[in-house]
Enzyme design. Structure first.
Site, PDB file in Angstrom:
ATOM      1  CG  HIS A  13      67.738 -88.747 -15.733  1.00 53.16           C
ATOM      2  ND1 HIS A  13      69.100 -88.569 -15.602  1.00 53.16           N
ATOM      3  CD2 HIS A  13      67.304 -89.185 -14.518  1.00 53.16           C
ATOM      4  CE1 HIS A  13      69.469 -88.871 -14.379  1.00 53.16           C
ATOM      5  NE2 HIS A  13      68.397 -89.259 -13.695  1.00 53.16           N
ATOM      6  CG  HIS A  43      64.540 -82.647  -9.390  1.00 47.30           C
ATOM      7  ND1 HIS A  43      64.003 -83.443  -8.390  1.00 47.30           N
ATOM      8  CD2 HIS A  43      65.858 -83.012  -9.484  1.00 47.30           C
ATOM      9  CE1 HIS A  43      64.947 -84.228  -7.897  1.00 47.30           C
ATOM     10  NE2 HIS A  43      66.078 -83.986  -8.551  1.00 47.30           N
TER      11      HIS A  43
END
Length: 255
Positions: free
Chosen positions: A112, A201
């Site tokens: 995620h 990220h």
């Protein structure tokens, strides 16, 4: 024996009715208070407060950023990566590179991209906050998510070091606009906002402890693996944002 009689007994000297009446009149006139014996609580049951003891061994060495307290719900907003199959090959190759320098790594529980910090939310605030998120995301468009390199991150507690795919510049712009909208809501609830200069990220592997120096030394090799399999990953369309609060999940679909 009544409470009044008990008080009077403490003032008796010779047991005469006359003295008893005199003591009663004195009690009424000056408000004299006699100290009663302490109650016997030895047979009263005591309910102990439930204490939650965190055991990092039960979840791969992960340590809570804050203590578990009943009524406090750990909450954060994120994008769940929709194409897990494309990451299997590249993740295995990254793991081989890491294990070659003597470090044990593990795959992250889920893939995620965080759009908020993890914050504590009281139960009665879950509904209004998630409804506010719904209103904001109703005005957001779907967008394309891609990655351009590998980055190494260590959490604030220095208990885990992560190997992550870093979002490309175009994706980062879209993600930044979304986090700013989320921050505007969090401010109203006096909750912590996202980082001032976020680096979007998606963590895919982790090593226990602060191993940032060791992993940075092989960063060039890891980026070489990324370039080799970059086409396999490609880019994906993000049309859904999620929020997790304790054991509750909320999904918001973009335009």
């Amino acid at each position: 024996m009544s409470g009044l009689s008990l008080i009077c007994d403490y003032g008796e000297s010779d047991g005469s009715e006359e003295n008893e009446n005199d003591d009663l009149e004195t009690f009424k006139s000056v408000g004299f208070r006699t100290k009663l014996p302490a109650p016997d609580l030895s047979k009263v049951s005591v309910i102990k407060t439930e204490e939650h003891i965190d055991n990092p061994d039960q979840h791969g060495g992960k340590i809570r950023s804050f203590s578990h307290v009943r009524g406090n719900w750990a909450t954060f907003v994120f994008i769940k990566y929709p194409d897990l199959e494309s990451l299997n090959i590249i993740t295995e190759n990254f793991a081989n590179q890491i294990e070659s320098i003597g470090l044990e790594c593990k795959k992250c529980d889920d893939f995620h991209i965080s759009l908020s910090k993890t914050f504590v939310l009281k139960y009665h605030l879950i509904a209004p906050l998630t409804e506010s998120l719904q209103e904001v995301f109703n005005t957001c468009d779907s967008f394309e998510l891609g990655f351009h390199s590998i980055a190494i991150y260590c959490n604030e507690e220095e208990t885990r070091t992560f190997v992550a795919l870093k979002a490309d510049i175009y994706s980062s712009r879209g993600l930044l606009m979304i986090t700013q909208k989320i921050d505007n809501i969090l401010v109203e609830y006096k909750l912590p906002q996202f980082y001032d200069d976020p680096s979007f990220h998606m963590s895919i592997l982790y090593v226990n402890g602060n191993k940032k120096n060791e992993l940075t030394k092989i960063l060039e090799r890891l980026n070489g693996v990324f370039v080799k399999y970059e086409k396999n990953i490609g880019s994906v369309i993000i049309n859904k944002i999620e929020c997790k609060s304790g054991n509750k999940y909320f999904q918001y679909y973009l335009q």
